[in-house]
Scaffold this motif. Structure first.
Motif, PDB file in Angstrom:
ATOM      1  N   ALA A  65      -7.325 -22.338 -24.516  1.00 22.12           N
ATOM      2  CA  ALA A  65      -8.018 -22.293 -23.230  1.00 22.12           C
ATOM      3  C   ALA A  65      -9.221 -21.365 -23.237  1.00 22.12           C
ATOM      4  O   ALA A  65     -10.128 -21.519 -22.430  1.00 22.12           O
ATOM      5  CB  ALA A  65      -7.038 -21.864 -22.140  1.00 22.12           C
ATOM      6  N   SER A  79      -9.810 -23.308 -15.782  1.00 25.88           N
ATOM      7  CA  SER A  79      -8.962 -22.738 -16.828  1.00 25.88           C
ATOM      8  C   SER A  79      -9.734 -22.244 -18.036  1.00 25.88           C
ATOM      9  O   SER A  79      -9.174 -21.544 -18.879  1.00 25.88           O
ATOM     10  CB  SER A  79      -7.943 -23.792 -17.282  1.00 25.88           C
ATOM     11  OG  SER A  79      -8.617 -24.921 -17.800  1.00 25.88           O
ATOM     12  N   THR A 111      -9.964 -27.866 -21.112  1.00 24.51           N
ATOM     13  CA  THR A 111      -9.152 -27.564 -22.283  1.00 24.51           C
ATOM     14  C   THR A 111      -7.656 -27.547 -21.978  1.00 24.51           C
ATOM     15  O   THR A 111      -6.851 -27.633 -22.897  1.00 24.51           O
ATOM     16  CB  THR A 111      -9.554 -26.208 -22.883  1.00 24.51           C
ATOM     17  OG1 THR A 111      -9.543 -25.204 -21.872  1.00 24.51           O
ATOM     18  CG2 THR A 111     -10.949 -26.292 -23.486  1.00 24.51           C
ATOM     19  N   ASP A 112      -7.256 -27.464 -20.705  1.00 21.70           N
ATOM     20  CA  ASP A 112      -5.840 -27.541 -20.361  1.00 21.70           C
ATOM     21  C   ASP A 112      -5.412 -28.971 -20.030  1.00 21.70           C
ATOM     22  O   ASP A 112      -4.286 -29.205 -19.601  1.00 21.70           O
ATOM     23  CB  ASP A 112      -5.509 -26.609 -19.196  1.00 21.70           C
ATOM     24  CG  ASP A 112      -6.172 -27.037 -17.891  1.00 21.70           C
ATOM     25  OD1 ASP A 112      -7.014 -27.974 -17.915  1.00 21.70           O
ATOM     26  OD2 ASP A 112      -5.847 -26.448 -16.837  1.00 21.70           O
ATOM     27  N   THR A 114      -6.764 -30.971 -17.699  1.00 17.38           N
ATOM     28  CA  THR A 114      -7.154 -31.385 -16.358  1.00 17.38           C
ATOM     29  C   THR A 114      -8.448 -32.184 -16.395  1.00 17.38           C
ATOM     30  O   THR A 114      -9.386 -31.822 -17.105  1.00 17.38           O
ATOM     31  CB  THR A 114      -7.334 -30.160 -15.441  1.00 17.38           C
ATOM     32  OG1 THR A 114      -6.108 -29.431 -15.392  1.00 17.38           O
ATOM     33  CG2 THR A 114      -7.725 -30.579 -14.024  1.00 17.38           C
ATOM     34  N   LYS A 136      -4.776 -35.712 -15.149  1.00 16.64           N
ATOM     35  CA  LYS A 136      -4.486 -34.801 -16.249  1.00 16.64           C
ATOM     36  C   LYS A 136      -4.011 -35.598 -17.454  1.00 16.64           C
ATOM     37  O   LYS A 136      -3.231 -36.544 -17.322  1.00 16.64           O
ATOM     38  CB  LYS A 136      -3.437 -33.766 -15.860  1.00 16.64           C
ATOM     39  CG  LYS A 136      -3.223 -32.679 -16.917  1.00 16.64           C
ATOM     40  CD  LYS A 136      -2.566 -31.439 -16.348  1.00 16.64           C
ATOM     41  CE  LYS A 136      -2.528 -30.334 -17.397  1.00 16.64           C
ATOM     42  NZ  LYS A 136      -2.049 -29.054 -16.842  1.00 16.64           N
TER      43      LYS A 136
END
Length: 329
Positions: free
Chosen positions: A87, A206, A224-225, A227, A243
């Motif tokens: 992240a 994030s 990067t998460d 989403t 997501k």
């Protein structure tokens, strides 16, 4: 991720002072109307996926020339790829792919601001052979192509400030463009996205942006998460729209807002999974490859999809049946 991502600026010849004032007022009102959450901006042409490069400056590389003819090459392209980073890390130097049709595509190794090394290749036989053309930039963060000869790149030169170049002769020559009218991840600020006529914004809460694609009603980013966030106001506001866990890439069907994504690390698929983004993220294919799944790129055509990993390209003209092509040595 293809057509160029530019806003068209309306020009007018002012004959009377009164008409000129009226034009200014009307333009101001139109921009204000699109700025709110419910505003619907003018549709934008499609763009390929964007990548965030590393920051910093370095010594000039051979990729700083502004024009050169194509040369044939068969060497393997290596890149960081579209792997899902941590992240707090931004993708750097990844592989970018812009498919035009069943036979033609462009491919880029993005390089970096520190060391340069950006490379550009094109194929006319479905990925069996690739021809390298000279890169006018040290680093390339976005690639888009509208046909076999016409492509646009955004990236940076010696000082790592955003630049844009266009070719309409297959990479033989490159003309400068205006990056302020394009979507791209800001080279030295991986959390920031430039929106046409608006400026920069930070869509991911994030961390850095993993991928970015323009669609007809605005733009979408993959964080990067995993989403996925959307803007309908050129980046003034961003909202969550989905997501894709362990997502590595994002693209849209040309002239639509339907998204597809790639992801890794899924049960039952040891390679790269292609999904149609929805509430259930429907699986389209599992590409079993011995190449590093993180060093891959994909691109959609109106009816099909390309996926490149290492020296191999997988193509589908209907997103159901797939053809594997290994690069000729």
């Amino acid at each position: 991720m293809l057509s160029r991502l530019h806003l068209t600026k309306r020009g007018a010849t002012l004959g009377l002072v009164a008409l000129g004032i009226a034009d200014v007022v009307l333009i101001a009102l139109a921009l204000q109307a699109g700025a709110g959450t419910g505003g619907t901006p003018q549709p934008l042409p499609r763009s390929t996926a964007t990548v965030t490069p590393s920051s910093g400056t370095g010594t000039p590389s051979p990729g700083d020339s502004t024009s050169a003819g194509p040369t044939s090459t068969s060497s393997a392209m290596t890149s960081r790829g579209a792997g899902a980073p941590a992240a707090d890390a931004a993708p750097s130097g990844r592989l970018l792919l812009a498919a035009v049709d069943a036979d033609h595509a462009w491919r880029v190794h993005g390089g970096s601001c520190d060391t340069g090394g950006a490379t550009i290749e094109r194929t006319s036989d479905g990925g069996r052979t690739w021809t390298r053309v000279s890169s006018p930039l040290r680093m390339i963060t976005r690639l888009s192509a509208s046909d076999a000869d016409t492509a646009f790149i955004d990236g940076a030169g010696r000082d790592c400030t955003p630049q844009e170049r266009r070719t309409d002769d297959g990479g033989g020559t490159w003309a400068p463009g205006d990056p302020s009218t394009s979507w791209y991840v800001v080279p030295q600020h991986p959390r920031s996205v430039n929106g046409p006529a608006v400026g920069t914004s930070e869509p991911c809460e994030s961390g850095p942006v993993q991928d970015l694609v323009a669609v007809r009603d605005g733009a979408r980013v993959l964080c990067t998460d995993g989403t996925i966030r959307a803007t309908y106001s050129y980046g003034r506001e961003w909202v969550d729209t989905g997501k894709v866990a362990k997502g590595t890439g994002l693209d849209a069907v040309p002239d639509s807002s339907q998204l597809y994504a790639t992801r890794v690390g899924q049960d039952g698929c040891s390679g790269i999974e292609v999904v149609r983004v929805s509430d259930t993220n429907d699986v389209v294919a599992c590409i079993d490859t011995e190449a590093d799944p993180s060093a891959a790129a994909f691109s959609l055509t109106p009816e099909g999809v390309w996926l490149a990993a290492g020296d191999t390209v997988w193509r589908s003209n209907d997103r159901q049946t797939w053809q594997k092509t290994v690069r000729a040595s």
